[in-house]
Enzyme design. Structure first.
Site, mmCIF file in Angstrom:
data_model
loop_
_atom_site.group_PDB
_atom_site.id
_atom_site.type_symbol
_atom_site.label_atom_id
_atom_site.label_comp_id
_atom_site.label_asym_id
_atom_site.label_seq_id
_atom_site.Cartn_x
_atom_site.Cartn_y
_atom_site.Cartn_z
ATOM 1 N N ARG A 91 43.297 54.277 34.370
ATOM 2 C CA ARG A 91 43.516 52.913 34.842
ATOM 3 C C ARG A 91 43.397 51.905 33.712
ATOM 4 O O ARG A 91 44.129 50.939 33.648
ATOM 5 C CB ARG A 91 42.502 52.606 35.946
ATOM 6 C CG ARG A 91 42.519 51.169 36.436
ATOM 7 C CD ARG A 91 41.599 50.995 37.628
ATOM 8 N NE ARG A 91 41.951 51.911 38.709
ATOM 9 C CZ ARG A 91 41.077 52.415 39.582
ATOM 10 N NH1 ARG A 91 39.807 52.105 39.491
ATOM 11 N NH2 ARG A 91 41.470 53.228 40.530
ATOM 12 N N TYR A 92 42.433 52.119 32.846
ATOM 13 C CA TYR A 92 42.160 51.184 31.756
ATOM 14 C C TYR A 92 42.677 51.763 30.442
ATOM 15 O O TYR A 92 42.804 52.977 30.300
ATOM 16 C CB TYR A 92 40.647 50.953 31.648
ATOM 17 C CG TYR A 92 40.003 50.400 32.892
ATOM 18 C CD1 TYR A 92 40.213 49.074 33.274
ATOM 19 C CD2 TYR A 92 39.174 51.190 33.673
ATOM 20 C CE1 TYR A 92 39.605 48.558 34.413
ATOM 21 C CE2 TYR A 92 38.553 50.680 34.806
ATOM 22 C CZ TYR A 92 38.765 49.360 35.173
ATOM 23 O OH TYR A 92 38.162 48.852 36.282
ATOM 24 N N ARG A 95 39.783 54.256 28.384
ATOM 25 C CA ARG A 95 38.944 55.282 29.002
ATOM 26 C C ARG A 95 39.615 55.906 30.217
ATOM 27 O O ARG A 95 40.388 55.237 30.901
ATOM 28 C CB ARG A 95 37.577 54.709 29.397
ATOM 29 C CG ARG A 95 37.646 53.478 30.296
ATOM 30 C CD ARG A 95 36.428 52.579 30.028
ATOM 31 N NE ARG A 95 36.267 51.511 31.004
ATOM 32 C CZ ARG A 95 36.927 50.357 30.963
ATOM 33 N NH1 ARG A 95 37.837 50.145 30.034
ATOM 34 N NH2 ARG A 95 36.691 49.427 31.864
ATOM 35 N N CYS A 104 29.738 67.921 45.855
ATOM 36 C CA CYS A 104 28.507 67.198 45.543
ATOM 37 C C CYS A 104 27.371 67.923 46.256
ATOM 38 O O CYS A 104 27.608 68.683 47.195
ATOM 39 C CB CYS A 104 28.568 65.775 46.080
ATOM 40 S SG CYS A 104 29.637 64.672 45.153
ATOM 41 N N CYS A 108 27.818 61.618 50.597
ATOM 42 C CA CYS A 108 27.447 60.284 51.066
ATOM 43 C C CYS A 108 28.495 59.839 52.079
ATOM 44 O O CYS A 108 29.691 59.950 51.821
ATOM 45 C CB CYS A 108 27.419 59.297 49.904
ATOM 46 S SG CYS A 108 26.445 59.866 48.504
ATOM 47 N N CYS A 111 31.257 57.433 50.833
ATOM 48 C CA CYS A 111 31.891 57.856 49.580
ATOM 49 C C CYS A 111 33.268 57.220 49.375
ATOM 50 O O CYS A 111 34.089 57.148 50.279
ATOM 51 C CB CYS A 111 32.050 59.370 49.570
ATOM 52 S SG CYS A 111 32.789 59.986 48.038
ATOM 53 N N ARG A 113 35.505 58.524 47.503
ATOM 54 C CA ARG A 113 36.493 59.621 47.460
ATOM 55 C C ARG A 113 36.344 60.504 48.702
ATOM 56 O O ARG A 113 36.452 61.717 48.641
ATOM 57 C CB ARG A 113 36.333 60.444 46.178
ATOM 58 C CG ARG A 113 36.504 59.586 44.943
ATOM 59 C CD ARG A 113 37.111 60.292 43.753
ATOM 60 N NE ARG A 113 37.227 59.304 42.683
ATOM 61 C CZ ARG A 113 36.322 59.155 41.716
ATOM 62 N NH1 ARG A 113 35.282 59.962 41.623
ATOM 63 N NH2 ARG A 113 36.487 58.213 40.812
ATOM 64 N N ASP A 270 33.730 50.049 48.990
ATOM 65 C CA ASP A 270 35.197 50.028 48.947
ATOM 66 C C ASP A 270 35.814 50.093 50.348
ATOM 67 O O ASP A 270 35.174 50.541 51.300
ATOM 68 C CB ASP A 270 35.715 51.213 48.115
ATOM 69 C CG ASP A 270 35.429 51.034 46.630
ATOM 70 O OD1 ASP A 270 35.394 49.876 46.172
ATOM 71 O OD2 ASP A 270 35.245 52.055 45.934
ATOM 72 N N ASP A 307 35.699 46.765 43.267
ATOM 73 C CA ASP A 307 36.780 47.587 42.726
ATOM 74 C C ASP A 307 37.996 47.217 43.565
ATOM 75 O O ASP A 307 38.017 47.459 44.763
ATOM 76 C CB ASP A 307 36.435 49.080 42.839
ATOM 77 C CG ASP A 307 36.911 49.850 41.622
ATOM 78 O OD1 ASP A 307 37.855 49.374 40.958
ATOM 79 O OD2 ASP A 307 36.355 50.924 41.345
ATOM 80 N N LYS A 314 38.058 46.918 38.210
ATOM 81 C CA LYS A 314 36.794 46.331 38.667
ATOM 82 C C LYS A 314 36.718 44.852 38.284
ATOM 83 O O LYS A 314 37.071 44.484 37.169
ATOM 84 C CB LYS A 314 35.627 47.087 38.044
ATOM 85 C CG LYS A 314 35.577 48.539 38.471
ATOM 86 C CD LYS A 314 34.429 49.261 37.785
ATOM 87 C CE LYS A 314 34.267 50.675 38.283
ATOM 88 N NZ LYS A 314 35.356 51.580 37.822
#
Ligand SMILES: *Cc1c(COP(=O)(O)O)cnc(C)c1O
Length: 373
Positions: A91-92, A95, A104, A108, A111, A113, A270, A307, A314
């Protein structure tokens, strides 16, 4: 077998296991939810639950409301489209994010994702292609190893990935995002630390959301990482009725700093499908940030981050400190709410007009709106 692997295997994944512990939950309803959004909870994290609906419970026990949310979308950050090849999100300019697993220790419920965690498998070929992509793009200076939780891989597989990335000459920084110090602190073993410290500069961002997660076990795992020379940051998510007040968050941020973890970001939850019940109004986060600034050590104040939908990246939101632009300077609001004039002067001490005016959005209206609700 290593203890953390046994703990991983003993994670609660079946609805029956949860209903046995919490008989008030309807088994069929739980089956419905988990068939769409899988569940996984380590015995360690489960044992942090004290009562039904407490801040630990809410983060991991599925909720019927997950199926009643039509406001969110599966991929609000547009990660799939910003993915040049499977597993890489670019995206950037400088990085990339490399997702190395879909697993995981704990899933969560909020989440970001949710569309893939516990579902779509990532193959070693995906990872190798991802690393090749990084090799071929000189502009990339940093790789963020993410998932899923990268530390759910065994040391050998993780080292293979890190070693490959470290061998790329244009890569300066390796960053790992992991919730293991919070959800399975046993994962942080002496052999893991010994491996990681070979690949500096390596940073870890972890994920604690509530002071109740700052246990002795968590402390020990974080100390082991810090003692291995790994700078630690924390990315928390602002969660309704879990940590959405200044008192809880100051306790969390102070506690993290004591464990040598620098609060890095506090995220607005999100717009992910199935997570509406966790979201707070935008003004809430700004209001909380305003009450932390000045009252809490600057070392433990994160940025409040949105985000943006569609993969716009962000955006940090701050309270409105710049109140007014005057011909000879600006009017500021300090942490006590006092208005203070700050002059714009040149090298001879003469007053000069304020330039480069870039006022932030006016969020006061939004905050006012929230208070009414
Ligand atoms: C969050 C994120 C990053 C890292 O952003 P920082 O502001 O450097 O922490 C990088 N790539 C993607 C795709 C991200 O979502």
């Amino acid at each position: 077998m290593e203890k953390w692997k046994i703990e991983m295997q003993r994670s609660f994944r079946k609805p029956e296991e949860i209903v046995r512990k919490f008989p008030h939950i309807d088994l069929n309803s739980l089956r419905n939810i988990t068939s769409i959004f899988p569940m996984r909870i380590t015995p360690y994290y489960f044992n942090l639950i004290q009562v039904i609906d407490d801040p630990i419970y809410k983060q991991v026990i599925p909720d019927q409301r997950e199926l009643e949310d039509f406001s969110g979308v599966p991929d609000p950050l547009n990660e799939e489209e910003q993915s040049p090849i499977s597993g890489v999100v670019h995206r950037y300019p400088d990085r990339v994010l490399l997702t190395v697993t879909n697993v995981c220790a704990v899933f969560c419920r909020f989440c970001t994702r949710k569309r893939m965690v516990g579902k779509r498998a990532i193959t070693i070929n995906n990872i190798k292609e991802g690393i090749n992509y990084v090799k071929e793009n000189q502009r990339i200076k940093e790789v963020i190893i993410s998932g899923g939780d990268p530390l759910s891989l065994c040391d050998e597989n993780l080292e293979f990935i890190i070693k490959e990335i470290r061998s790329i000459s244009h890569i300066d920084i390796i960053r790992i995002g992991t919730r293991m110090p919070c959800t399975l602190p046993l994962r942080i073993t002496p052999s893991l630390c010994k491996m990681l410290k070979k690949y500096h500069p390596l940073y870890i961002n972890t994920h604690f959301n509530h002071p109740r997660e700052l246990t002795e076990e968590a402390k020990k795992s974080l100390e082991m990482l810090a003692d291995s020379g790994i700078p630690l940051g924390n990315q928390a998510v602002l969660l309704k009725d879990i940590n959405d007040d200044a008192k809880t968050l100051s306790e969390l941020f102070r506690g993290l700093l004591k464990f040598r973890v620098k609060p890095y970001y506090l995220y607005q939850a999100d717009l992910v499908e199935g997570t509406y019940h966790f979201r707070t109004p935008l003004g809430k986060g700004i209001e909380i940030m305003q009450s932390l600034q000045g009252n809490l050590s600057g070392m433990c104040i994160p940025k409040f981050i949105l985000d943006t939908p569609g993969g716009g990246g962000k955006v940090p939101l701050t309270p409105k400190y710049l109140q007014k632009v005057l011909p000879e300077g600006v009017l500021l609001k300090n942490y006590q709410g006092k208005t203070i004039f700050y002059p714009e002067v040149n090298s001879r001490g003469e007053k000069m007009p304020f330039e480069n005016i870039q006022l932030a959005f006016d969020f006061e209206e939004i905050i006012k709106g929230d208070k009414k609700n």
